[in-house]
Motif scaffolding. Structure first.
Motif, PDB file in Angstrom:
ATOM      1  N   ARG B  28       0.860  -1.193   0.000  1.00 52.57           N
ATOM      2  CA  ARG B  28       0.000   0.000   0.000  1.00 52.57           C
ATOM      3  C   ARG B  28       0.889   1.234   0.000  1.00 52.57           C
ATOM      4  O   ARG B  28       1.959   1.246   0.613  1.00 52.57           O
ATOM      5  CB  ARG B  28      -0.892   0.070   1.256  1.00 52.57           C
ATOM      6  N   TYR B  30       0.625   5.402   0.709  1.00 52.36           N
ATOM      7  CA  TYR B  30      -0.117   6.581   1.158  1.00 52.36           C
ATOM      8  C   TYR B  30       0.592   7.843   0.689  1.00 52.36           C
ATOM      9  O   TYR B  30       1.815   7.882   0.632  1.00 52.36           O
ATOM     10  CB  TYR B  30      -0.209   6.599   2.689  1.00 52.36           C
ATOM     11  N   GLU B  32       0.800  11.680   1.815  1.00 51.83           N
ATOM     12  CA  GLU B  32       0.476  12.703   2.833  1.00 51.83           C
ATOM     13  C   GLU B  32       0.074  13.973   2.107  1.00 51.83           C
ATOM     14  O   GLU B  32       0.782  14.435   1.214  1.00 51.83           O
ATOM     15  CB  GLU B  32       1.719  12.909   3.703  1.00 51.83           C
ATOM     16  N   LYS B  42      -2.145  14.297  -7.355  1.00 58.40           N
ATOM     17  CA  LYS B  42      -2.164  12.848  -7.101  1.00 58.40           C
ATOM     18  C   LYS B  42      -2.260  12.047  -8.413  1.00 58.40           C
ATOM     19  O   LYS B  42      -1.569  11.043  -8.574  1.00 58.40           O
ATOM     20  CB  LYS B  42      -3.371  12.553  -6.199  1.00 58.40           C
ATOM     21  N   ILE B  54      -3.181   6.235  -1.827  1.00 59.45           N
ATOM     22  CA  ILE B  54      -4.242   6.528  -0.866  1.00 59.45           C
ATOM     23  C   ILE B  54      -3.928   7.877  -0.228  1.00 59.45           C
ATOM     24  O   ILE B  54      -2.863   8.053   0.365  1.00 59.45           O
ATOM     25  CB  ILE B  54      -4.306   5.440   0.228  1.00 59.45           C
ATOM     26  N   ALA B  56      -3.713  10.596   2.382  1.00 58.13           N
ATOM     27  CA  ALA B  56      -3.744  10.601   3.843  1.00 58.13           C
ATOM     28  C   ALA B  56      -3.823  12.044   4.316  1.00 58.13           C
ATOM     29  O   ALA B  56      -2.835  12.773   4.255  1.00 58.13           O
ATOM     30  CB  ALA B  56      -2.501   9.921   4.404  1.00 58.13           C
ATOM     31  N   VAL B  61      -4.061  10.571   9.401  1.00 54.99           N
ATOM     32  CA  VAL B  61      -2.754  10.287  10.008  1.00 54.99           C
ATOM     33  C   VAL B  61      -2.850  10.352  11.529  1.00 54.99           C
ATOM     34  O   VAL B  61      -2.229   9.570  12.251  1.00 54.99           O
ATOM     35  CB  VAL B  61      -1.678  11.255   9.474  1.00 54.99           C
ATOM     36  N   ILE B  68      -2.994   2.830   8.660  1.00 50.32           N
ATOM     37  CA  ILE B  68      -1.782   2.996   7.851  1.00 50.32           C
ATOM     38  C   ILE B  68      -0.749   1.920   8.195  1.00 50.32           C
ATOM     39  O   ILE B  68      -0.089   1.364   7.320  1.00 50.32           O
ATOM     40  CB  ILE B  68      -1.172   4.403   8.070  1.00 50.32           C
ATOM     41  N   PHE B  79       4.804   5.577   2.876  1.00 49.68           N
ATOM     42  CA  PHE B  79       4.136   6.823   3.260  1.00 49.68           C
ATOM     43  C   PHE B  79       4.913   7.944   2.580  1.00 49.68           C
ATOM     44  O   PHE B  79       6.050   8.235   2.935  1.00 49.68           O
ATOM     45  CB  PHE B  79       4.169   6.947   4.788  1.00 49.68           C
TER      46      PHE B  79
END
Lengths: 284, 284
Positions: B28, B30, B32, B42, B54, B56, B61, B68, B79
């Protein structure tokens, strides 16, 4: 176009995708080789980029800058710098020469110790002026960095100490005789930096100065930040003076006022932190 | 493993080669999305990485960190953070949660505004504490950043001013009614920051304070540092209050003591510098 490309801090793959594309397309690629080093050498970079690199030492950048700039008005030349290109003064000098010669330039940024140091958990916002600690000799023992650390600590700020690098250094004898024979490279360790700082603390105490730092001040030793085998150690200045963090490059932080979250981070540590030196709350 | 990966400052290709390899291999990923933004969104990152991200936000968070971290002990989770992962406090928080849950983590560093700001020609060594300038409201007009800039200037240091970002902000009415309706994102411009600072200068003058900054203090406005269309402008505080540097993100520097080489760099300027605002020697 003259490209200044940061290589980051670890190994060949820490270059950005954009930086790598430019390296592959330039007509000449220089590797700046005197303000810092990667954990991998020129050969590993050449293998990874698939092309030859020209080592640019201080003499070359300062005295043969025209050679580096040659043709950069009509073709692309890259100047690779470990970390980010704007850590060291001399690159401003090369920028100015390029601009005065009518050559366009562009910067491809990357991590440098100036921002990557945040990985130890101390907030970058809470750092004051950065200082350099140089190797002392028998006759030259500057203490000015202590006063800067004191100013930062008086404001509650942390101080990043960049530790001396001696590359292509001539012995006094070889220098006097004009022989271009160079000593092996030397990199100041956290332990050496801490010892010099302890000596200043002792000197100042004997003079009766108001002490900004003591043997018990919490400091952080960092080695090879960004590399697989990075080590980060928090401990008192006295503890750091007897630690061994392995190969270069090393940096040290003298902490100022510690926020609770910063204390938590120093205690649990970053990957590779050696738990043998414990964080102490007894910092003055 | 939980990877914190810095994305740098410009577009999708400012990720490092190492970072990109990890993004492609994680289960996965993420992104931020509340402390900073890239000049691309994105969608552009997803296209370039060839995988789903994804988003976040701050709520996620802070309140759903377990989500997460889920499975990061047995698989790899990334991340992604614009700039370097250790600019903002909340990531220390996520690190601590991971460590407490027995999850290993690793940091892939990148450029952030904290070091890339060196491209304007001011030496990073000569910066003091970094400050944040927040959007004033009718009832909340904090001036504390002025005092920090004053401390830095008293020591001859430059001050990097990070400018406010409001993402997922609720209007007072929606907040009171508990409606999750958000205002459009807002990014403070150099002009807005300069205006707030000018107002403080005026307030302090009326109080008879010793002024650390005046309308004639040399400041530097920076927009979209690291991107193709970056703009860097040096001018007096008054001049910057009426400049338009275009889209976000902006930052501002209040200079301290200027070294001649720094003056040279501010005068010739970085690529994209608008020559309409001239550097003035009449800085107090």
């Amino acid at each position: 176009m003259l490209y200044f490309i940061g290589l980051g801090l670890g190994d060949a793959k820490d270059i950005t995708v954009k930086g790598l594309e430019i390296v592959k397309q330039c007509s000449r690629v220089y590797l700046e080789a005197y303000t810092s080093i990667l954990t991998v050498g020129k050969d590993a970079l050449e293998d990874y980029y698939g092309r030859e690199l020209i080592l640019a030492d201080r003499d070359m950048v300062e005295q043969e800058a025209d050679e580096i700039l040659k043709g950069a008005d009509v073709s692309d030349v890259a100047f690779l710098v470990v970390g980010d290109p704007f850590g060291a003064t001399t690159h401003s000098d090369l920028v100015l020469r390029a601009v005065n010669a009518g050559i366009q330039y562009r910067v491809i940024h990357n991590a440098s110790i100036m921002n990557a140091v945040g990985c130890c958990g101390l907030q970058l916002y809470n750092f004051g002026e950065t200082v350099s600690i140089v190797f002392w000799t028998d006759t030259w023992r500057p203490e000015s960095f202590y006063d800067k650390i004191k100013k930062n600590r008086d404001l509650g700020m942390h101080t990043l100490c960049l530790l001396d690098i001696k590359v292509k250094e001539q012995s006094m004898e070889n220098l006097m005789r004009g022989r271009k024979i160079y000593e092996p490279p030397r990199f100041m360790t956290v332990s050496q930096a801490a010892e010099q700082l302890l000596e200043i603390v002792q000197n100042r105490r004997e003079r009766g100065d108001d002490l900004a730092i003591s043997e018990e001040t919490i400091c952080v030793g960092l080695a090879r930040v960004g590399a697989e085998d990075q080590v980060i150690l928090a401990g008192t200045l006295r503890q750091l003076a007897s630690c061994d963090l392995g190969g270069p490059l090393h940096s040290m932080i003298v902490t100022g006022h510690l926020h609770p979250l910063e204390v938590d981070m120093l205690q649990i540590g970053c990957p590779g932190r050696n738990p043998c030196i414990k964080y102490s709350y007894q910092d003055g």
